[in-house]
Design a protein around this motif. Structure first.
Motif, PDB file in Angstrom:
ATOM      1  N   ILE A 209      -5.094   5.375   3.133  1.00 20.89           N
ATOM      2  CA  ILE A 209      -4.349   4.231   2.619  1.00 20.89           C
ATOM      3  C   ILE A 209      -4.932   3.772   1.289  1.00 20.89           C
ATOM      4  O   ILE A 209      -6.150   3.627   1.129  1.00 20.89           O
ATOM      5  CB  ILE A 209      -4.386   3.070   3.641  1.00 20.89           C
ATOM      6  CG1 ILE A 209      -3.670   3.529   4.932  1.00 20.89           C
ATOM      7  CG2 ILE A 209      -3.737   1.820   3.072  1.00 20.89           C
ATOM      8  CD1 ILE A 209      -3.782   2.537   6.069  1.00 20.89           C
TER       9      ILE A 209
ATOM     10  N   GLU B  54       0.837  -1.205   0.000  1.00 21.87           N
ATOM     11  CA  GLU B  54       0.000   0.000   0.000  1.00 21.87           C
ATOM     12  C   GLU B  54       0.863   1.243   0.000  1.00 21.87           C
ATOM     13  O   GLU B  54       2.066   1.191   0.299  1.00 21.87           O
ATOM     14  CB  GLU B  54      -0.907   0.004   1.239  1.00 21.87           C
ATOM     15  CG  GLU B  54      -0.137   0.021   2.544  1.00 21.87           C
ATOM     16  CD  GLU B  54      -1.004  -0.217   3.771  1.00 21.87           C
ATOM     17  OE1 GLU B  54      -2.005  -0.974   3.666  1.00 21.87           O
ATOM     18  OE2 GLU B  54      -0.667   0.348   4.832  1.00 21.87           O
TER      19      GLU B  54
ATOM     20  N   THR C  46      -4.376   0.809  -1.776  1.00 24.17           N
ATOM     21  CA  THR C  46      -3.738  -0.446  -2.163  1.00 24.17           C
ATOM     22  C   THR C  46      -2.942  -0.265  -3.453  1.00 24.17           C
ATOM     23  O   THR C  46      -3.415   0.371  -4.394  1.00 24.17           O
ATOM     24  CB  THR C  46      -4.792  -1.542  -2.367  1.00 24.17           C
ATOM     25  OG1 THR C  46      -5.537  -1.721  -1.165  1.00 24.17           O
ATOM     26  CG2 THR C  46      -4.152  -2.867  -2.745  1.00 24.17           C
TER      27      THR C  46
END
Length: 268
Positions: A265, A254, A267
């Motif tokens: 956050i 991430e 991915t």
């Protein structure tokens, strides 16, 4: 989710075009999020604009904030515009800067070391006549300033972490006694380091930081973000996909951006 947190514009005196141009370039590059992060004024100076080719004037700062916030609202249905800032780390002036910045709704602040040992990091002359031992000292002094900047608690992102190598590429091969401690501090403070693709415009010809530092950063759990450090609109998002793929190869799962000083956050 494509984002770029590090862009400049004409207020700093060494970048091309206005803020709107960078937002439009981000749209053209398929970005979902664009951060505007021009160089902070030198608030400690008695002059309004002591370094017109380096940073914006103090009198321009409120206008900068207002313009970014206005464009954030204007473009909200097409792209998320973040209010950011890049500021030099000068330990003796940080409390003054902290008071100024606390008055504004920043999404994030990038802390960058541009001066070490009283010399600009991009100055080629700083390396002339130095012994290998002195070169190592220069590198560790620079990295220790980055450690201090992480500890000061004012920054969300550490800018161009090994940019000292910019015009001295072989510096990457010089061992450091302090690098691991610096990365530990950054991880403990939950700050991100950026992969900054502007190194391609310097003699080193690569990203900041180098892969070996990114590998150590992964080991210590340091957060990663992306910044083109664009000084022209056509560099917005430059090599974003290549960086994403390389980070995955290294082992990152991430990376992050910041909204209202909170880590978001994404991915890889």
């Amino acid at each position: 989710m494509k984002f770029d947190l590090h862009t400049h514009h004409d207020r700093c005196g060494h970048a091309e075009s206005g803020i709107r141009d960078y937002i439009e370039a981000a749209l053209g590059a398929g970005m979902n999020v664009i951060g505007i992060s021009d160089h902070s004024p030198y608030f400690e100076s008695t002059e309004d604009h002591p370094n017109p080719r380096t940073a914006m004037a103090k009198s321009e700062f409120p206008r900068y904030i207002a313009e970014v916030l206005r464009l954030k609202e204007e473009y909200k249905d097409r792209i998320e515009v973040l209010l950011g800032l890049e500021t030099d780390y000068f330990p003796e002036h940080m409390e003054l800067h902290r008071k100024v910045y606390s008055q504004y709704p920043f999404d994030y602040i990038i802390g960058s070391v541009h001066w070490s040992g009283g010399i600009k990091i991009f100055d080629r002359k700083r390396w002339k006549g130095l012994t290998p031992e002195q070169i190592t000292e220069h590198k560790d002094q620079y990295l220790d300033l980055i450690r201090q900047s992480a500890e000061c608690g004012m920054f969300d992102v550490i800018g161009h972490m090994d940019a000292l190598k910019a015009n001295y590429p072989s510096l990457s091969q010089v061992p450091s006694k302090v690098l691991d401690e610096v990365l530990k501090v950054i991880a403990e403070r939950r700050i991100a380091i950026e992969v900054n693709t502007s190194g391609k415009t310097k003699e080193c010809g690569g990203w900041y930081p180098a892969d070996d530092i990114l590998e150590r950063a992964l080991y210590y759990g340091v957060g990663i973000t992306f910044g083109s450090d664009a000084h022209r609109p056509d560099r917005v998002g430059d090599e974003w996909e290549q960086v994403r793929l390389r980070l995955k190869e290294i082992g990152f799962k991430e990376w992050v951006f910041f909204r209202r000083r909170q880590k978001q956050i994404v991915t890889l």
